[in-house]
Write a protein that holds these residues in place. Structure first.
Motif, mmCIF file in Angstrom:
data_model
loop_
_atom_site.group_PDB
_atom_site.id
_atom_site.type_symbol
_atom_site.label_atom_id
_atom_site.label_comp_id
_atom_site.label_asym_id
_atom_site.label_seq_id
_atom_site.Cartn_x
_atom_site.Cartn_y
_atom_site.Cartn_z
ATOM 1 N N ASP A 29 0.868 -1.219 0.036
ATOM 2 C CA ASP A 29 0.084 0.029 0.217
ATOM 3 C C ASP A 29 0.895 1.306 -0.093
ATOM 4 O O ASP A 29 2.267 1.185 0.086
ATOM 5 C CB ASP A 29 -0.847 -0.010 1.269
ATOM 6 C CG ASP A 29 -2.079 0.919 1.082
ATOM 7 O OD1 ASP A 29 -2.231 1.549 0.055
ATOM 8 O OD2 ASP A 29 -3.106 0.577 1.915
ATOM 9 N N ASP A 30 0.192 2.425 -0.223
ATOM 10 C CA ASP A 30 0.984 3.656 -0.085
ATOM 11 C C ASP A 30 0.623 4.444 1.473
ATOM 12 O O ASP A 30 -0.427 4.371 1.606
ATOM 13 C CB ASP A 30 0.398 4.529 -1.241
ATOM 14 C CG ASP A 30 0.714 3.591 -2.706
ATOM 15 O OD1 ASP A 30 1.632 3.117 -2.582
ATOM 16 O OD2 ASP A 30 -0.229 4.026 -3.506
ATOM 17 N N TYR A 31 1.713 5.119 1.484
ATOM 18 C CA TYR A 31 1.500 5.887 2.861
ATOM 19 C C TYR A 31 2.087 7.122 3.052
ATOM 20 O O TYR A 31 3.409 7.314 2.398
ATOM 21 C CB TYR A 31 2.223 4.997 4.143
ATOM 22 C CG TYR A 31 1.600 3.603 4.399
ATOM 23 C CD1 TYR A 31 0.512 3.470 5.248
ATOM 24 C CD2 TYR A 31 2.043 2.607 3.723
ATOM 25 C CE1 TYR A 31 -0.065 2.325 5.355
ATOM 26 C CE2 TYR A 31 1.560 1.284 3.730
ATOM 27 C CZ TYR A 31 0.597 1.038 4.606
ATOM 28 O OH TYR A 31 0.056 -0.285 5.071
ATOM 29 N N VAL A 32 1.525 8.220 3.608
ATOM 30 C CA VAL A 32 2.216 9.530 3.973
ATOM 31 C C VAL A 32 2.772 9.241 5.183
ATOM 32 O O VAL A 32 2.223 8.716 6.218
ATOM 33 C CB VAL A 32 1.004 10.379 4.051
ATOM 34 C CG1 VAL A 32 1.637 11.849 4.857
ATOM 35 C CG2 VAL A 32 0.434 11.043 2.817
ATOM 36 N N VAL A 33 4.055 9.656 5.303
ATOM 37 C CA VAL A 33 4.826 9.597 6.415
ATOM 38 C C VAL A 33 5.315 11.161 6.761
ATOM 39 O O VAL A 33 5.976 11.707 6.350
ATOM 40 C CB VAL A 33 6.147 8.798 6.317
ATOM 41 C CG1 VAL A 33 7.138 8.745 7.572
ATOM 42 C CG2 VAL A 33 5.847 7.374 5.826
ATOM 43 N N ALA A 34 4.799 11.610 8.076
ATOM 44 C CA ALA A 34 4.935 13.020 8.490
ATOM 45 C C ALA A 34 4.708 13.162 9.993
ATOM 46 O O ALA A 34 4.239 12.081 10.572
ATOM 47 C CB ALA A 34 4.104 13.823 7.556
ATOM 48 N N THR A 35 4.899 14.215 10.357
ATOM 49 C CA THR A 35 4.819 14.753 11.761
ATOM 50 C C THR A 35 3.261 15.207 12.182
ATOM 51 O O THR A 35 2.869 15.042 13.371
ATOM 52 C CB THR A 35 5.876 15.442 12.461
ATOM 53 O OG1 THR A 35 5.482 16.882 11.950
ATOM 54 C CG2 THR A 35 7.283 15.068 12.003
ATOM 55 N N GLY A 36 2.801 15.808 11.072
ATOM 56 C CA GLY A 36 1.618 16.789 11.444
ATOM 57 C C GLY A 36 1.500 17.820 11.841
ATOM 58 O O GLY A 36 0.537 18.465 12.370
ATOM 59 N N GLU A 37 2.748 18.218 11.824
ATOM 60 C CA GLU A 37 3.022 19.880 12.419
ATOM 61 C C GLU A 37 3.610 20.635 11.298
ATOM 62 O O GLU A 37 4.626 20.067 10.509
ATOM 63 C CB GLU A 37 3.993 19.840 13.586
ATOM 64 C CG GLU A 37 3.362 19.509 14.939
ATOM 65 C CD GLU A 37 4.526 19.403 16.000
ATOM 66 O OE1 GLU A 37 5.441 19.993 15.658
ATOM 67 O OE2 GLU A 37 4.267 19.026 17.029
ATOM 68 N N THR A 38 3.615 21.799 10.856
ATOM 69 C CA THR A 38 4.476 22.518 10.062
ATOM 70 C C THR A 38 5.174 23.879 10.624
ATOM 71 O O THR A 38 4.435 24.391 11.566
ATOM 72 C CB THR A 38 3.411 22.926 8.970
ATOM 73 O OG1 THR A 38 4.214 23.430 7.803
ATOM 74 C CG2 THR A 38 2.290 23.987 9.191
ATOM 75 N N HIS A 39 6.291 24.238 10.321
ATOM 76 C CA HIS A 39 7.216 25.084 10.792
ATOM 77 C C HIS A 39 7.859 25.706 9.723
ATOM 78 O O HIS A 39 8.172 25.182 8.771
ATOM 79 C CB HIS A 39 8.084 24.576 11.853
ATOM 80 C CG HIS A 39 7.315 24.005 12.884
ATOM 81 N ND1 HIS A 39 6.953 24.659 14.004
ATOM 82 C CD2 HIS A 39 7.033 22.787 13.200
ATOM 83 C CE1 HIS A 39 6.461 23.817 15.013
ATOM 84 N NE2 HIS A 39 6.464 22.566 14.676
ATOM 85 N N SER A 40 7.821 27.153 9.670
ATOM 86 C CA SER A 40 8.480 27.798 8.637
ATOM 87 C C SER A 40 10.154 27.852 8.823
ATOM 88 O O SER A 40 10.653 27.606 10.153
ATOM 89 C CB SER A 40 8.102 29.302 8.739
ATOM 90 O OG SER A 40 8.445 30.124 10.059
ATOM 91 N N VAL A 41 10.739 28.187 7.832
ATOM 92 C CA VAL A 41 12.329 28.227 7.831
ATOM 93 C C VAL A 41 12.453 29.508 8.762
ATOM 94 O O VAL A 41 13.477 29.355 9.422
ATOM 95 C CB VAL A 41 12.883 28.743 6.291
ATOM 96 C CG1 VAL A 41 14.311 29.028 6.442
ATOM 97 C CG2 VAL A 41 12.460 27.798 5.252
ATOM 98 N N ARG A 42 11.917 30.466 8.725
ATOM 99 C CA ARG A 42 11.971 31.474 9.695
ATOM 100 C C ARG A 42 12.093 30.921 11.314
ATOM 101 O O ARG A 42 12.737 31.318 12.214
ATOM 102 C CB ARG A 42 10.788 32.721 9.751
ATOM 103 C CG ARG A 42 11.095 33.914 10.460
ATOM 104 C CD ARG A 42 10.022 34.793 10.466
ATOM 105 N NE ARG A 42 9.666 35.483 9.086
ATOM 106 C CZ ARG A 42 10.280 36.081 8.556
ATOM 107 N NH1 ARG A 42 11.282 36.867 9.085
ATOM 108 N NH2 ARG A 42 10.030 36.546 7.137
#
Length: 353
Positions: free
Chosen positions: A247-260
């Motif tokens: 199967d296919d899976y998204v692997v991520a933390t579920g949080e987003t942060h900017s370069v800044r």
């Protein structure tokens, strides 16, 4: 005695390849790796694993090959007879893919097809993992991005990875092969390549702290990414191939942060307090304690087509694979800063709060 499982890692000299090799060796695998021939050594991430071929019965074997060369792929797979193949090989720098789009497509798209064609002709089952990328979502059509989110790539790299994803699904359906696509969001570590923004920030700030550099030049500070720890992510790759059904899976933390945000937190760890002045290309990051300009903007680090926001939804991986990330954003930044000092023979505790 049961035979060892054999794995072939394509792209073993990279950040992910080196962590995956360690992980699989700890699991008792015989690990084969494909490396490109180069006039300079490109195996520094693997040196602690490599054993003298004249000593012992090795579980770690490297082969010269290239994703642009079908014959070498065919030869390595036939020699190593792997149970599992992990394709982590790619021209993986998004900005650079605009400069060398044909090469990027040849390696990142057609390279995957070349591997699949060899697997299809084997007379025994091989499980295949394809390293996808959040860059396939590009200018995102929904947030957060999950397995069913439509792709909308904004770079030659993203486009090549979309081809790889679809050709993997096509071969899985057409030939009943065990093929998994891992759609991995940004994952970093002390082993990240020097041209990637996280490593560039960490290395640059340490250089500034040690008086070796005055400032760092960056591109789009507003770009938001879902940043995780590479060591957590290679575990997800392996878990996919242990499932009964591909199967296919998204692997991520579920949080987003900017370069800044990355810059601000990394700076804070070594007692800089960043204040921003100016706008767009004239913006500067100034340390309020010393008045020194630490960050400036350089237009050449902007992409012709920007991806503003990537945020993954790892619900499926968490529920089906029982996978989770152990290292969150701030832990990751600190881990990279600590290791940067340590790698220079310095005590990180002398510099990091």
């Amino acid at each position: 005695m049961e035979n060892k499982k054999r794995a072939l890692i394509i792209g073993i000299t990279g950040q992910d390849g080196s962590y995956l090799a360690e992980f699989l060796l700890e699991k008792g695998y015989e690990v084969h790796g494909m490396i490109r021939r180069s006039s300079s050594f490109n195996t520094e991430r693997l040196e602690h694993l490599y054993q003298d071929p004249h000593v012992d019965n090795r579980n770690f074997i490297l082969h010269y090959g290239d994703l642009s060369d079908s014959n070498s792929i065919n030869s390595i797979i036939n020699k190593s007879k792997p149970d599992e193949i992990y394709n982590l090989g790619a021209q993986s720098h998004v900005r650079v893919s605009f400069d060398i789009p044909e090469y990027t497509a040849d390696v990142d798209a057609l390279g995957t097809l070349r591997i699949l064609d060899v697997i299809k002709e084997q007379n025994y089952p091989i499980k295949f993992y394809q390293a996808g990328s959040s860059e396939m979502f590009g200018k995102v059509l929904e947030t957060p991005q999950k397995e069913t989110t439509p792709f909308n790539p904004q770079s030659p790299y993203g486009c090549a990875k979309v081809f790889s994803h679809h050709i993997c699904v096509n071969y899985r359906d057409s030939y009943n092969l065990f093929i998994c696509n891992g759609i991995l969001f940004n994952h970093e570590s002390p082993r990240r390549g020097k041209t990637f923004v996280t490593k560039k920030i960490v290395e640059g700030l340490v250089d500034i702290k040690l008086g070796k550099k005055d400032k760092i030049f960056l591109g789009n500070l507003e770009a938001k990414r879902d940043w995780g720890y590479a060591k957590d992510y290679v575990r997800a790759m392996w878990m996919m191939l242990q499932e009964k059904k591909a199967d296919d899976y998204v692997v991520a933390t579920g949080e987003t942060h900017s370069v800044r945000e990355f810059v601000e937190y990394a700076s804070m760890l070594i007692d800089y307090n960043i204040k921003w002045e100016g706008v767009n290309l004239n913006e500067k990051g100034i340390d309020t304690n010393s008045g020194q300009t630490l960050i400036e903007i350089d237009e050449k680090y902007y992409r012709p087509s920007e991806v503003d926001l990537l945020l993954g939804d790892p619900t499926k991986a968490k529920n089906k694979l029982k996978w989770d990330t152990d290292v969150k954003f701030k832990d990751l930044v600190k881990l990279m800063m600590v290791e940067e000092f340590n790698s220079r023979g310095l005590l990180s505790s002398d510099y990091i709060k």
